[in-house]
Write a protein that holds these residues in place. Structure first.
Motif, PDB file in Angstrom:
ATOM      1  N   ALA A  14       1.051  -1.486  -0.089  1.00 26.13           N
ATOM      2  CA  ALA A  14      -0.489  -0.064   0.045  1.00 26.13           C
ATOM      3  C   ALA A  14       0.501   1.044  -0.311  1.00 26.13           C
ATOM      4  CB  ALA A  14      -0.923  -0.235   1.268  1.00 26.13           C
ATOM      5  N   GLN A  50       0.740   3.331  -3.273  1.00 28.03           N
ATOM      6  CA  GLN A  50      -0.581   4.511  -3.335  1.00 28.03           C
ATOM      7  C   GLN A  50       0.272   5.433  -3.054  1.00 28.03           C
ATOM      8  OE1 GLN A  50      -3.983   3.799  -0.740  1.00 28.03           O
ATOM      9  NE2 GLN A  50      -3.922   1.066  -0.868  1.00 28.03           N
ATOM     10  N   GLU A  72      -5.442  -4.703   9.765  1.00 31.45           N
ATOM     11  CA  GLU A  72      -5.824  -4.155   9.385  1.00 31.45           C
ATOM     12  C   GLU A  72      -5.424  -3.272  10.788  1.00 31.45           C
ATOM     13  OE1 GLU A  72      -8.381  -3.134   7.158  1.00 31.45           O
ATOM     14  OE2 GLU A  72      -8.331  -5.336   6.869  1.00 31.45           O
ATOM     15  N   MET A 129      -1.977  -1.856   8.937  1.00 34.61           N
ATOM     16  CA  MET A 129      -2.779  -0.193   8.401  1.00 34.61           C
ATOM     17  C   MET A 129      -2.749   0.538   8.983  1.00 34.61           C
ATOM     18  SD  MET A 129      -1.962  -1.612   4.993  1.00 34.61           S
ATOM     19  CE  MET A 129      -3.389  -0.487   4.527  1.00 34.61           C
ATOM     20  N   LYS A 130      -3.690   0.566  10.496  1.00 31.79           N
ATOM     21  CA  LYS A 130      -3.727   1.841  11.124  1.00 31.79           C
ATOM     22  C   LYS A 130      -2.312   2.675  11.063  1.00 31.79           C
ATOM     23  CE  LYS A 130      -8.358   1.145  13.253  1.00 31.79           C
ATOM     24  NZ  LYS A 130      -9.152   0.734  14.593  1.00 31.79           N
ATOM     25  N   SER A 139      -1.803   4.685   7.930  1.00 31.05           N
ATOM     26  CA  SER A 139      -2.607   5.595   8.532  1.00 31.05           C
ATOM     27  C   SER A 139      -2.248   7.017   7.835  1.00 31.05           C
ATOM     28  CB  SER A 139      -3.920   5.506   9.271  1.00 31.05           C
ATOM     29  OG  SER A 139      -3.360   6.117  10.613  1.00 31.05           O
ATOM     30  N   LYS A 193      -4.514   3.056   1.859  1.00 29.68           N
ATOM     31  CA  LYS A 193      -5.348   2.433   2.712  1.00 29.68           C
ATOM     32  C   LYS A 193      -5.367   0.760   2.311  1.00 29.68           C
ATOM     33  CE  LYS A 193      -9.001   5.944   2.404  1.00 29.68           C
ATOM     34  NZ  LYS A 193      -9.900   6.440   1.919  1.00 29.68           N
ATOM     35  N   THR A 194      -5.821  -0.182   2.689  1.00 26.57           N
ATOM     36  CA  THR A 194      -6.173  -1.838   3.016  1.00 26.57           C
ATOM     37  C   THR A 194      -6.620  -1.764   1.444  1.00 26.57           C
ATOM     38  OG1 THR A 194      -6.708  -1.650   4.981  1.00 26.57           O
ATOM     39  CG2 THR A 194      -6.660  -3.622   3.408  1.00 26.57           C
ATOM     40  N   ASP A 195      -5.611  -2.443   0.694  1.00 27.08           N
ATOM     41  CA  ASP A 195      -6.823  -2.744  -0.706  1.00 27.08           C
ATOM     42  C   ASP A 195      -7.003  -4.251  -0.715  1.00 27.08           C
ATOM     43  OD1 ASP A 195      -4.583  -4.949  -1.180  1.00 27.08           O
ATOM     44  OD2 ASP A 195      -3.195  -3.323  -1.928  1.00 27.08           O
TER      45      ASP A 195
END
Length: 339
Positions: A27, A31, A128, A131-132, A135, A140-142
């Motif tokens: 990510a 991203q 998750e 991933m935070k 942030s 963001k999570t894909d």
């Protein structure tokens, strides 16, 4: 955050945990514009990241934390994503002196669950929570799940396997870091008997003796079968190839990748199997999937015993059952069907 051009991700160990961080790596790389992604881990796990196209550089923790800090300081990172969150990572972040964020280990929630069976655990996968920690970068999570990249030289050819396993096989990952996270040998034998397909036992050097015991049981049983029909039936079940200790990690990952189904205890190769979107039968003993480390974004079936009130007895595991009965594994029901 603006003007972030170089990001450091930290996760020191171990196999499964590192695989579970791969959505964060991807990510950040895909991203963010023109970002350089570095990863810091223990030396013995660096090979897992060398083939990851989303990692620009790997840094390894050896005997000297100070030496590692000097190496990392020279890189002038703009942000640190701490996916280990321990004393050493806190020291590294303080000495680097750049913005950072760590993931929530849920230590308090896990303690309540283990000691009082009070469930305050969030219904979220550990990915998750990883991933935070990223942030603040706006990523963001894909939907692509986990990554694992096998170099071409480590792809296992069909010709390397017994003829009985070249058409199809089931991979059974028999190892685990702690004994209370894996079935006793007699239950492994029962499981293999129920699978009724060619099986490859996958594991490291520490699992060789266990695998040999399983193979020897079926060989003895075949030879002692009194009737031809029984021999034929056992022959179907007894096509078991012991691959433990014969292949390196990437090659073992290749075995898992090419399996029709994967049975696994809660261990690193289970998450590697998830990276290849395998149909996984996930076996749980003293720990629980609610801790958030069940197979991610793939089809899976949980095999566990929810009828024991002492489970979970640890957030990690023990060498033997603290109660002595080990009913979380001894009385687990193998409720599955393989077409």
């Amino acid at each position: 955050m603006k003007n972030v051009k170089k990001v450091l991700i930290i996760r020191f160990s171990s196999i499964g945990d590192i695989v579970l961080t791969t959505p964060v790596i991807r990510a950040v790389k895909l991203q963010m514009q023109d970002v350089e992604v570095h990863y810091c881990t223990k030396k013995q796990f660096s090979d897992m990241l060398e083939n990851n196209p989303y990692v620009d550089k790997v840094h390894t923790l050896g005997d000297s934390l100070s030496g590692l800090v000097r190496e990392l300081k020279a890189e002038s990172f703009d942000f640190v994503i701490d996916l280990h969150n321990n004393l050493r990572t806190k020291i590294i972040k303080k000495r680097l002196g750049v913005p950072s964020k760590a993931f929530n280990k849920l230590n308090w929630e896990k303690w309540l669950m283990v000691n009082f069976k009070i469930n305050k655990l969030p219904n979220t996968h550990i990915v998750e929570r990883y991933m935070k920690a990223a942030s603040p970068l706006g990523v963001k999570t894909d939907s692509f799940g986990l990554d694992y990249f096998i170099p071409e030289k480590d792809e296992v050819e069909k010709s390397w396997l017994p003829e009985t396993h070249q058409k199809e096989y089931v991979a059974y990952v028999i190892g685990a870091q702690h004994n209370t996270k894996k079935l006793p040998v007699k239950r492994m034998i029962e499981l293999c008997d129920k699978i009724n397909k060619p099986i490859i036992l996958v594991g490291g050097p520490d699992d060789v003796a266990t695998a040999e015991e399983i193979v020897n049981f079926f060989e003895r049983t075949e030879k002692s079968a009194p009737y031809e029909e029984k021999l034929l039936e056992l022959g179907k079940k007894a096509h078991i190839f012991n691959a433990c200790g014969k292949f390196n990690l990437n090659q073992s990952a290749s075995l898992v990748k090419n399996a029709t189904y994967v049975f696994s205890h809660d261990t690193g190769l289970m998450h590697i199997a998830a990276a290849f979107k395998k149909n996984i039968f996930s076996i749980w003993g003293n720990t629980i999937p609610m801790f958030g480390m069940y197979p991610y974004k793939t089809k899976f079936t949980v095999l566990e015993n929810n009828k024991v009130n002492c489970r979970p007895c640890s957030k990690i595991g023990y060498q033997k059952c603290p109660k002595g009965h080990f009913n979380c594994m001894n009385k687990i029901v193998f409720d599955f069907y393989l077409p």
